[in-house]
Scaffold this motif. Structure first.
Motif, PDB file in Angstrom:
ATOM      1  N   THR A   5      -3.145  11.653   2.172  1.00  0.00           N
ATOM      2  CA  THR A   5      -3.600  12.226   0.906  1.00  0.00           C
ATOM      3  C   THR A   5      -4.237  11.139   0.057  1.00  0.00           C
ATOM      4  N   PRO A   6      -5.035  11.525  -0.934  1.00  0.00           N
ATOM      5  CA  PRO A   6      -5.578  10.530  -1.857  1.00  0.00           C
ATOM      6  C   PRO A   6      -4.470   9.762  -2.604  1.00  0.00           C
ATOM      7  N   GLN A   7      -3.360  10.447  -2.876  1.00  0.00           N
ATOM      8  CA  GLN A   7      -2.251   9.784  -3.565  1.00  0.00           C
ATOM      9  C   GLN A   7      -1.637   8.688  -2.679  1.00  0.00           C
ATOM     10  N   GLU A   8      -1.490   8.979  -1.394  1.00  0.00           N
ATOM     11  CA  GLU A   8      -0.965   7.977  -0.468  1.00  0.00           C
ATOM     12  C   GLU A   8      -1.932   6.794  -0.368  1.00  0.00           C
ATOM     13  N   TYR A   9      -3.227   7.085  -0.310  1.00  0.00           N
ATOM     14  CA  TYR A   9      -4.221   6.014  -0.282  1.00  0.00           C
ATOM     15  C   TYR A   9      -4.133   5.175  -1.561  1.00  0.00           C
ATOM     16  N   GLY A  10      -4.035   5.853  -2.700  1.00  0.00           N
ATOM     17  CA  GLY A  10      -3.929   5.145  -3.979  1.00  0.00           C
ATOM     18  C   GLY A  10      -2.719   4.229  -4.025  1.00  0.00           C
ATOM     19  N   ALA A  11      -1.604   4.682  -3.466  1.00  0.00           N
ATOM     20  CA  ALA A  11      -0.396   3.852  -3.421  1.00  0.00           C
ATOM     21  C   ALA A  11      -0.614   2.628  -2.531  1.00  0.00           C
ATOM     22  N   LYS A  12      -1.318   2.814  -1.414  1.00  0.00           N
ATOM     23  CA  LYS A  12      -1.600   1.685  -0.522  1.00  0.00           C
ATOM     24  C   LYS A  12      -2.555   0.695  -1.188  1.00  0.00           C
ATOM     25  N   LEU A  13      -3.551   1.210  -1.892  1.00  0.00           N
ATOM     26  CA  LEU A  13      -4.488   0.340  -2.602  1.00  0.00           C
ATOM     27  C   LEU A  13      -3.770  -0.425  -3.708  1.00  0.00           C
ATOM     28  N   ASP A  14      -2.895   0.257  -4.428  1.00  0.00           N
ATOM     29  CA  ASP A  14      -2.128  -0.394  -5.493  1.00  0.00           C
ATOM     30  C   ASP A  14      -1.227  -1.489  -4.924  1.00  0.00           C
ATOM     31  N   GLU A  15      -0.600  -1.221  -3.800  1.00  0.00           N
ATOM     32  CA  GLU A  15       0.250  -2.225  -3.146  1.00  0.00           C
ATOM     33  C   GLU A  15      -0.587  -3.425  -2.700  1.00  0.00           C
ATOM     34  N   PHE A  16      -1.765  -3.164  -2.156  1.00  0.00           N
ATOM     35  CA  PHE A  16      -2.672  -4.241  -1.763  1.00  0.00           C
ATOM     36  C   PHE A  16      -3.015  -5.096  -2.981  1.00  0.00           C
ATOM     37  N   ALA A  17      -3.356  -4.450  -4.088  1.00  0.00           N
ATOM     38  CA  ALA A  17      -3.705  -5.189  -5.311  1.00  0.00           C
ATOM     39  C   ALA A  17      -2.540  -6.053  -5.780  1.00  0.00           C
ATOM     40  N   LYS A  18      -1.352  -5.494  -5.771  1.00  0.00           N
ATOM     41  CA  LYS A  18      -0.171  -6.260  -6.198  1.00  0.00           C
ATOM     42  C   LYS A  18       0.081  -7.458  -5.286  1.00  0.00           C
ATOM     43  N   GLN A  19      -0.118  -7.281  -3.994  1.00  0.00           N
ATOM     44  CA  GLN A  19       0.049  -8.397  -3.049  1.00  0.00           C
ATOM     45  C   GLN A  19      -0.974  -9.491  -3.324  1.00  0.00           C
ATOM     46  N   GLU A  20      -2.213  -9.116  -3.598  1.00  0.00           N
ATOM     47  CA  GLU A  20      -3.258 -10.104  -3.922  1.00  0.00           C
ATOM     48  C   GLU A  20      -2.906 -10.841  -5.212  1.00  0.00           C
ATOM     49  N   GLY A  21      -2.454 -10.089  -6.209  1.00  0.00           N
ATOM     50  CA  GLY A  21      -2.078 -10.709  -7.475  1.00  0.00           C
ATOM     51  C   GLY A  21      -0.930 -11.688  -7.316  1.00  0.00           C
ATOM     52  N   ALA A  22       0.066 -11.305  -6.539  1.00  0.00           N
ATOM     53  CA  ALA A  22       1.218 -12.179  -6.303  1.00  0.00           C
ATOM     54  C   ALA A  22       0.822 -13.407  -5.484  1.00  0.00           C
ATOM     55  N   ALA A  23      -0.040 -13.214  -4.496  1.00  0.00           N
ATOM     56  CA  ALA A  23      -0.443 -14.323  -3.625  1.00  0.00           C
ATOM     57  C   ALA A  23      -1.306 -15.344  -4.351  1.00  0.00           C
TER      58      ALA A  23
END
Length: 143
Positions: free
Chosen positions: A51-69
């Motif tokens: 779903t778009p919501q699942e994709y959005g959650a994956k994109l948000d997680e990716f962004a958080k990982q980049e920010g933390a890294a």
């Protein structure tokens, strides 16, 4: 100099976007500005998400990982498109305004014969938005 950086992401090919991610993170820290990672999905199930919501959650997680890294402030923005292949240029132009970006950092490829026929996504952004566009080749960090 810049207030917000937008970084278009293809989650299916994030392993090829390392150079652009590094440049965006470095510029974010240099100017003390937020990076918004933008990705496109369809309203129907895909290989990345059901779903778009699942994709959005994956994109948000990716962004958080980049920010933390990399130690910079991040957000994410999901584009829902019925045909991302055909509509991506238009959707990215629209996203620049939606997220309030004044700089776009995006991965690109080495030009080939097809680029003489079809314009690049980066070229479209440079000619149809007020944002500056920084194109980063996939091999830019290699010696």
């Amino acid at each position: 100099m810049f207030n917000k950086i937008m970084v278009p992401i293809d989650l299916a090919h994030r392993d090829r976007m390392g150079a652009a991610m590094t440049v965006a993170a470095d510029l974010s820290k240099l100017y003390g500005v937020q990076v918004c990672y933008v990705g496109a999905t369809t309203p129907t199930p895909s290989s990345l998400a059901h779903t778009p919501q699942e994709y959005g959650a994956k994109l948000d997680e990716f962004a958080k990982q980049e920010g933390a890294a990399h130690g910079h402030d991040v957000t994410s923005h999901t584009i829902i498109s019925h045909d991302p292949t055909a509509d991506l240029d238009h959707d990215l132009v629209k996203a620049v305004d939606e997220v309030g970006a004044d700089l776009v950092v995006m991965a690109t490829h080495v030009p080939n014969i097809g680029d003489r026929i079809w314009p690049s996504n980066g070229g479209r952004l440079a000619t149809h938005t007020k944002a500056s566009v920084f194109l980063v080749r996939a091999d830019a960090t290699k010696e």
